[in-house]
Scaffold this motif. Sequence first.
Motif, short mmCIF file in Angstrom:
data_model
loop_
_atom_site.label_atom_id
_atom_site.label_comp_id
_atom_site.label_asym_id
_atom_site.label_seq_id
_atom_site.Cartn_x
_atom_site.Cartn_y
_atom_site.Cartn_z
N GLU A 80 0.84 -1.19 0.00
CA GLU A 80 0.00 0.00 0.00
C GLU A 80 0.88 1.25 0.00
OE1 GLU A 80 -2.84 -0.17 3.13
OE2 GLU A 80 -3.17 -2.33 2.89
N GLU A 81 0.33 2.33 -0.53
CA GLU A 81 1.09 3.57 -0.64
C GLU A 81 1.38 4.20 0.71
OE1 GLU A 81 -0.83 6.26 -3.25
OE2 GLU A 81 -0.48 5.06 -5.05
N ASP A 82 0.54 3.93 1.70
CA ASP A 82 0.73 4.56 3.00
C ASP A 82 1.45 3.65 4.00
OD1 ASP A 82 -1.25 2.72 3.36
OD2 ASP A 82 -2.76 4.12 4.10
N VAL A 83 2.07 2.56 3.49
CA VAL A 83 2.83 1.63 4.33
C VAL A 83 4.25 1.52 3.78
CG1 VAL A 83 3.02 -0.74 5.17
CG2 VAL A 83 0.76 0.32 4.94
N LEU B 175 2.58 8.72 4.93
CA LEU B 175 2.68 7.39 5.52
C LEU B 175 1.82 7.25 6.77
CD1 LEU B 175 6.47 6.44 5.31
CD2 LEU B 175 4.57 5.52 3.97
N LYS B 176 1.18 6.10 6.87
CA LYS B 176 0.41 5.79 8.06
C LYS B 176 1.04 4.68 8.90
CE LYS B 176 -4.11 7.29 6.35
NZ LYS B 176 -5.53 6.90 6.11
N TRP C 272 0.98 4.01 12.91
CA TRP C 272 1.71 2.86 13.44
C TRP C 272 3.20 3.08 13.23
CZ3 TRP C 272 -0.29 -2.24 14.85
CH2 TRP C 272 0.70 -3.21 15.04
N LEU C 273 3.98 3.03 14.31
CA LEU C 273 5.43 3.17 14.21
C LEU C 273 6.10 2.02 14.95
CD1 LEU C 273 7.98 4.72 13.42
CD2 LEU C 273 7.73 6.07 15.53
N ASP C 274 6.86 1.24 14.22
CA ASP C 274 7.58 0.10 14.78
C ASP C 274 9.08 0.37 14.71
OD1 ASP C 274 8.69 -2.28 15.53
OD2 ASP C 274 7.75 -3.50 13.97
#
Length: 219
Positions: free
Chosen positions: A10-13, A34-35, A60-62
């Motif tokens: 996906e474009e936001d991942v 980005l999400k 979401w930030l990992d």
Amino acid sequence: MSELPCEEEEEDVLCLSRRALRSIPASVLHTTHLKSLYLEGNEISSLPERFFSRMSSLVWLDVRNNRLSGLPAAIGQHRCLKTLLLEGNPISALPPELGHVITLKALSLRKCPLVFPPQDVLDRGLPSILHYLRSSALTDESAAVEKLCLSELEQCEEDEPEILRFEELRRRMIQVEQAELGSAGDGGTRTPRADLISSCFIRLNIVSALDDVQRSPAV
């Protein structure tokens, strides 16, 4: 812990896990839509100060298993972040500003040598952690105001004559105020904090007045 999925196209991942990165690529900061951002298993030691302001849509930030020792204070201005995975980083203290991230729903802190917040707060879960951080932020702001008021004269010690004149004026003002209070009777109780704040404003006004006098042309 098993790997979280990050193979979405996906474009936001964006998945940059286990790429031996030592810093956030500049190109990432330009991908502001980005999400979800996966940075697990790298060697990142810090996040740029503008990271959270640029990544304003991030949900979401990992950043598990990196070398982060802290987080930028600007994280407190974020209004989308829901999941923050910090597991396995040498972070000893969370920034008080994190308490203002009202959207945060999940926070992973396993294997982080945290001393702030203390362990009893961590054991109570995310709501208690955020509340503790918010309270700490308010306390720090109050202490900073008081420190500013009490140290203003120390910052101007190089101008000794003006400081001496100010001290004399302050003594006279205290005497006048005490005389007025004595003649007017008990007109109300003032708290020490109110006296401190009042003295700060008085000091600023007097110093400003002295500056004006010094700059005025001789008559």
